[in-house]
Design a protein around this motif. Structure first.
Motif, PDB file in Angstrom:
ATOM      1  N   LEU A 160       0.823  -1.209   0.000  1.00  0.00           N
ATOM      2  CA  LEU A 160       0.000   0.000   0.000  1.00  0.00           C
ATOM      3  C   LEU A 160       0.858   1.261   0.000  1.00  0.00           C
ATOM      4  O   LEU A 160       0.520   2.252  -0.647  1.00  0.00           O
ATOM      5  CB  LEU A 160      -0.941  -0.024   1.208  1.00  0.00           C
ATOM      6  CG  LEU A 160      -2.062  -1.071   1.124  1.00  0.00           C
ATOM      7  CD1 LEU A 160      -2.758  -1.243   2.472  1.00  0.00           C
ATOM      8  CD2 LEU A 160      -3.075  -0.668   0.057  1.00  0.00           C
ATOM      9  N   ILE A 170      -4.342   3.516   4.516  1.00  0.00           N
ATOM     10  CA  ILE A 170      -3.869   2.166   4.835  1.00  0.00           C
ATOM     11  C   ILE A 170      -4.626   1.608   6.025  1.00  0.00           C
ATOM     12  O   ILE A 170      -5.056   0.445   6.024  1.00  0.00           O
ATOM     13  CB  ILE A 170      -2.353   2.177   5.114  1.00  0.00           C
ATOM     14  CG1 ILE A 170      -1.573   2.575   3.856  1.00  0.00           C
ATOM     15  CG2 ILE A 170      -1.880   0.803   5.601  1.00  0.00           C
ATOM     16  CD1 ILE A 170      -0.093   2.794   4.082  1.00  0.00           C
ATOM     17  N   ASP A 173      -8.067   0.632   4.850  1.00  0.00           N
ATOM     18  CA  ASP A 173      -8.041  -0.555   3.994  1.00  0.00           C
ATOM     19  C   ASP A 173      -7.794  -1.833   4.790  1.00  0.00           C
ATOM     20  O   ASP A 173      -8.365  -2.891   4.474  1.00  0.00           O
ATOM     21  CB  ASP A 173      -6.960  -0.414   2.918  1.00  0.00           C
ATOM     22  CG  ASP A 173      -7.319   0.606   1.846  1.00  0.00           C
ATOM     23  OD1 ASP A 173      -8.479   1.060   1.832  1.00  0.00           O
ATOM     24  OD2 ASP A 173      -6.435   0.946   1.039  1.00  0.00           O
TER      25      ASP A 173
END
Length: 212
Positions: A160, A170, A173
């Protein structure tokens, strides 16, 4: 087969393939005079049957030889994953051959007779190309070894980060906090010996496709 040895494991070597013994001898003498070791073969099949030295090297290759032609040998070596740079040196070349050889990755295509310095310059360029290729390959292997020390989460963070994601994205996610992202990110950067994000991105692009 003529072999000159310097006693230095990583000294460069030019691998001369020509069916004319007089040509092989002359090229060996010229290359040895500037400190380049040589190994000689009289045919492409001899090269395929041999174990080539694991040293910075290049092939000095004739085009027309009994059995395998120089262009055939170039293609066979490429199919085996052997990427030793090639300098073609031939008395029977034409534009079509030159184009084919260069498209397939040859460093140079020289026609006999050729000036000694022109030939030596081409060989030096080819060896420098191999030195750079070998260095890049070693660096890539070392980076992959570092990557393998990462935890699964650190690998996710790495992917990422190199994609340009910020810590907040991040965290979203991966379903973790930004503080945890920062911790994983810091550990990942240290383990990868990454000096900066741009350095990490360069390392990432050197990885094999199965990692990326």
């Amino acid at each position: 087969m003529g072999v000159a040895t310097s006693g230095i494991a990583e000294s460069p070597v030019a691998i001369v393939i020509d069916d004319d013994a007089a040509v092989r001898d002359a090229l060996e003498e010229l290359l040895n005079s500037v400190g380049i070791d040589t190994i000689s073969f009289s045919s492409g099949q001899e090269v395929l049957d041999a174990t080539l030295p694991d040293r910075p090297s290049c092939l000095v290759l004739d085009v027309r030889m009994p059995g395998l032609s120089g262009l055939d040998l170039q293609n066979l070596l490429a199919s085996k994953g052997i990427r030793t740079p090639i300098v073609f040196l031939t008395g029977h070349g034409d534009i079509a051959m030159s184009v084919e050889a260069m498209k397939a990755g040859a460093v140079d295509f020289l026609t006999k007779p050729v000036r000694d310095q022109t030939f030596l310059d081409a060989v030096s360029t080819a060896i420098a190309t191999d030195v750079a290729r070998r260095a890049a390959s070693t660096a890539s292997r070392n980076s992959v070894a570092l990557y393998e020390t990462l935890t699964p989460r650190e690998r996710e963070v790495l992917k990422l980060v190199v994609s340009g994601a910020m810590n907040k994205q991040i965290a979203s996610d991966l379903g973790i906090s930004e503080i945890t992202v920062k911790l994983h990110r810091s550990n990942m950067m240290k383990k990868m010996n990454a000096r900066s994000i741009s350095h990490l991105i360069n390392v990432w692009h050197s990885f094999p496709a199965d990692i990326r």
